[in-house]
Design a protein around this motif. Structure first.
Motif, PDB file in Angstrom:
ATOM      1  N   PHE A   6      80.029  24.298  96.868  1.00  0.00           N
ATOM      2  CA  PHE A   6      78.520  23.911  97.123  1.00  0.00           C
ATOM      3  C   PHE A   6      78.537  22.393  97.087  1.00  0.00           C
ATOM      4  N   PRO A  41      71.021  24.362  98.004  1.00  0.00           N
ATOM      5  CA  PRO A  41      71.690  24.268  96.552  1.00  0.00           C
ATOM      6  C   PRO A  41      71.423  25.382  95.367  1.00  0.00           C
ATOM      7  N   PHE A  42      70.637  26.315  96.050  1.00  0.00           N
ATOM      8  CA  PHE A  42      70.471  27.630  95.136  1.00  0.00           C
ATOM      9  C   PHE A  42      71.251  28.814  95.625  1.00  0.00           C
ATOM     10  N   GLY A  43      71.976  28.409  96.521  1.00  0.00           N
ATOM     11  CA  GLY A  43      72.476  29.580  97.252  1.00  0.00           C
ATOM     12  C   GLY A  43      71.988  30.222  98.371  1.00  0.00           C
ATOM     13  N   LYS A  46      71.982  37.640  98.955  1.00  0.00           N
ATOM     14  CA  LYS A  46      71.881  38.780  97.854  1.00  0.00           C
ATOM     15  C   LYS A  46      71.889  37.787  96.352  1.00  0.00           C
ATOM     16  N   HIS A  47      72.806  37.061  96.245  1.00  0.00           N
ATOM     17  CA  HIS A  47      73.120  36.313  94.904  1.00  0.00           C
ATOM     18  C   HIS A  47      72.421  34.808  94.660  1.00  0.00           C
ATOM     19  N   ARG A  48      71.376  34.471  95.587  1.00  0.00           N
ATOM     20  CA  ARG A  48      70.671  33.571  95.519  1.00  0.00           C
ATOM     21  C   ARG A  48      70.156  33.343  93.917  1.00  0.00           C
ATOM     22  N   CYS A  49      69.973  32.193  93.637  1.00  0.00           N
ATOM     23  CA  CYS A  49      69.836  31.749  92.279  1.00  0.00           C
ATOM     24  C   CYS A  49      68.283  32.528  91.912  1.00  0.00           C
ATOM     25  N   MET A  50      68.393  33.031  90.679  1.00  0.00           N
ATOM     26  CA  MET A  50      67.018  33.764  90.274  1.00  0.00           C
ATOM     27  C   MET A  50      66.001  32.829  89.569  1.00  0.00           C
ATOM     28  N   GLY A  51      66.880  31.635  89.237  1.00  0.00           N
ATOM     29  CA  GLY A  51      66.112  30.752  88.192  1.00  0.00           C
ATOM     30  C   GLY A  51      65.731  29.384  88.839  1.00  0.00           C
ATOM     31  N   LEU A  54      62.087  28.095  87.952  1.00  0.00           N
ATOM     32  CA  LEU A  54      62.191  27.756  86.667  1.00  0.00           C
ATOM     33  C   LEU A  54      62.896  26.251  86.473  1.00  0.00           C
ATOM     34  N   ALA A  55      63.985  26.252  87.262  1.00  0.00           N
ATOM     35  CA  ALA A  55      65.002  24.967  87.339  1.00  0.00           C
ATOM     36  C   ALA A  55      64.319  23.831  87.785  1.00  0.00           C
ATOM     37  N   MET A  59      63.269  20.426  85.696  1.00  0.00           N
ATOM     38  CA  MET A  59      63.784  19.259  86.308  1.00  0.00           C
ATOM     39  C   MET A  59      62.655  18.134  86.567  1.00  0.00           C
TER      40      MET A  59
HETATM   41  C1  HEM Z   1      69.383  23.116  88.789  1.00  0.00           C
HETATM   42  C2  HEM Z   1      69.707  24.087  88.499  1.00  0.00           C
HETATM   43  C3  HEM Z   1      70.303  25.361  89.133  1.00  0.00           C
HETATM   44  C4  HEM Z   1      71.031  25.395  89.935  1.00  0.00           C
HETATM   45  C5  HEM Z   1      71.659  24.315  90.829  1.00  0.00           C
HETATM   46  C6  HEM Z   1      71.495  26.819  90.328  1.00  0.00           C
HETATM   47  C7  HEM Z   1      72.449  27.254  91.378  1.00  0.00           C
HETATM   48  C8  HEM Z   1      72.806  28.656  91.538  1.00  0.00           C
HETATM   49  C9  HEM Z   1      73.669  28.791  92.734  1.00  0.00           C
HETATM   50  C10 HEM Z   1      73.981  28.092  93.783  1.00  0.00           C
HETATM   51  C11 HEM Z   1      73.886  30.340  92.666  1.00  0.00           C
HETATM   52  C12 HEM Z   1      74.165  31.342  93.468  1.00  0.00           C
HETATM   53  C13 HEM Z   1      75.742  31.613  93.144  1.00  0.00           C
HETATM   54  C14 HEM Z   1      76.516  32.501  94.004  1.00  0.00           C
HETATM   55  O1  HEM Z   1      76.326  32.439  95.445  1.00  0.00           O
HETATM   56  O2  HEM Z   1      77.165  33.134  93.630  1.00  0.00           O
HETATM   57  C15 HEM Z   1      72.723  30.754  91.426  1.00  0.00           C
HETATM   58  C16 HEM Z   1      72.770  31.998  90.973  1.00  0.00           C
HETATM   59  C17 HEM Z   1      72.219  32.469  89.919  1.00  0.00           C
HETATM   60  N1  HEM Z   1      71.433  31.635  89.182  1.00  0.00           N
HETATM   61 FE1  HEM Z   1      71.052  29.800  89.191  1.00  0.00          FE
HETATM   62  N2  HEM Z   1      70.937  27.588  89.247  1.00  0.00           N
HETATM   63  C18 HEM Z   1      70.255  26.805  88.516  1.00  0.00           C
HETATM   64  C19 HEM Z   1      69.515  26.982  87.667  1.00  0.00           C
HETATM   65  C20 HEM Z   1      69.248  28.413  87.103  1.00  0.00           C
HETATM   66  C21 HEM Z   1      68.324  29.138  86.146  1.00  0.00           C
HETATM   67  C22 HEM Z   1      67.514  27.930  85.089  1.00  0.00           C
HETATM   68  C23 HEM Z   1      68.645  30.300  85.861  1.00  0.00           C
HETATM   69  C24 HEM Z   1      67.944  31.181  84.811  1.00  0.00           C
HETATM   70  C25 HEM Z   1      67.024  31.011  83.923  1.00  0.00           C
HETATM   71  C26 HEM Z   1      69.490  30.695  86.804  1.00  0.00           C
HETATM   72  C27 HEM Z   1      69.993  31.916  86.934  1.00  0.00           C
HETATM   73  C28 HEM Z   1      70.849  32.408  87.946  1.00  0.00           C
HETATM   74  C29 HEM Z   1      71.296  33.705  88.129  1.00  0.00           C
HETATM   75  C30 HEM Z   1      70.884  34.958  87.119  1.00  0.00           C
HETATM   76  C31 HEM Z   1      72.196  33.845  89.187  1.00  0.00           C
HETATM   77  C32 HEM Z   1      72.967  35.033  89.707  1.00  0.00           C
HETATM   78  C33 HEM Z   1      72.188  35.728  90.962  1.00  0.00           C
HETATM   79  C34 HEM Z   1      73.063  36.905  91.221  1.00  0.00           C
HETATM   80  O3  HEM Z   1      74.142  36.682  91.376  1.00  0.00           O
HETATM   81  O4  HEM Z   1      72.538  38.006  91.968  1.00  0.00           O
HETATM   82  N3  HEM Z   1      69.979  29.609  87.613  1.00  0.00           N
HETATM   83  N4  HEM Z   1      72.419  29.639  90.837  1.00  0.00           N
END
Ligand code: HEM
Length: 104
Positions: A6, A41-43, A46-51, A54-55, A59
């Protein structure tokens, strides 16, 4: 396991000219927020960030609270913080010193 690079995508100067510049206007078109498809930034998919919501809320609260209560300045006699990052599951800023002054 496949892990996307990323930081390299989001800091690609071909996608985001002057990537290290603070240029909020790069995401504003005709006065409205406009995020290009290459900004994820959050993907994606399917695997887009769930959080993400909240994040972003955390922030916003953290940064606005810190800026309301403190002034952050470069340390006198020290260079500005490096723009390098430390690789990891998520990239983080390289360690740096800053002068923090209470505004209260
Ligand atoms: C600034 C903060 C955050 C950033 C930049 C971020 C970024 C990401 C990214 C890029 C992915 C995708 C990874 C991939 O493509 O495999 C991801 C997945 C995920 N994130 Fe975040 N994230 C953040 C905060 C959080 C928070 C606070 C939570 C939960 C409370 C969270 C829970 C998850 C989960 C559970 C996944 C996996 C989803 C899946 O594989 O189906 N993230 N995050």
């Amino acid at each position: 396991m496949v892990v996307s690079n990323f930081p390299n995508i989001l800091m690609d100067p071909e996608l985001f000219p002057e990537p290290y510049g603070f240029k909020p206007e790069r995401f504003i078109v005709d006065g409205k927020l406009s995020l290009p498809d290459t900004f994820f930034p959050f993907g994606i998919s399917k695997h887009r960030c769930m959080g993400d919501v909240l994040a972003k809320c955390n922030m916003f609260m953290f940064i606005t609270t810190m800026l309301q209560r403190f002034t952050f300045l470069p340390c006198p006699g020290e260079p500005l913080p490096s723009l390098d990052h430390v690789d990891g599951a998520t990239a983080s800023a390289a360690p740096f010193n800053t002068l923090v002054i209470s505004r209260m």
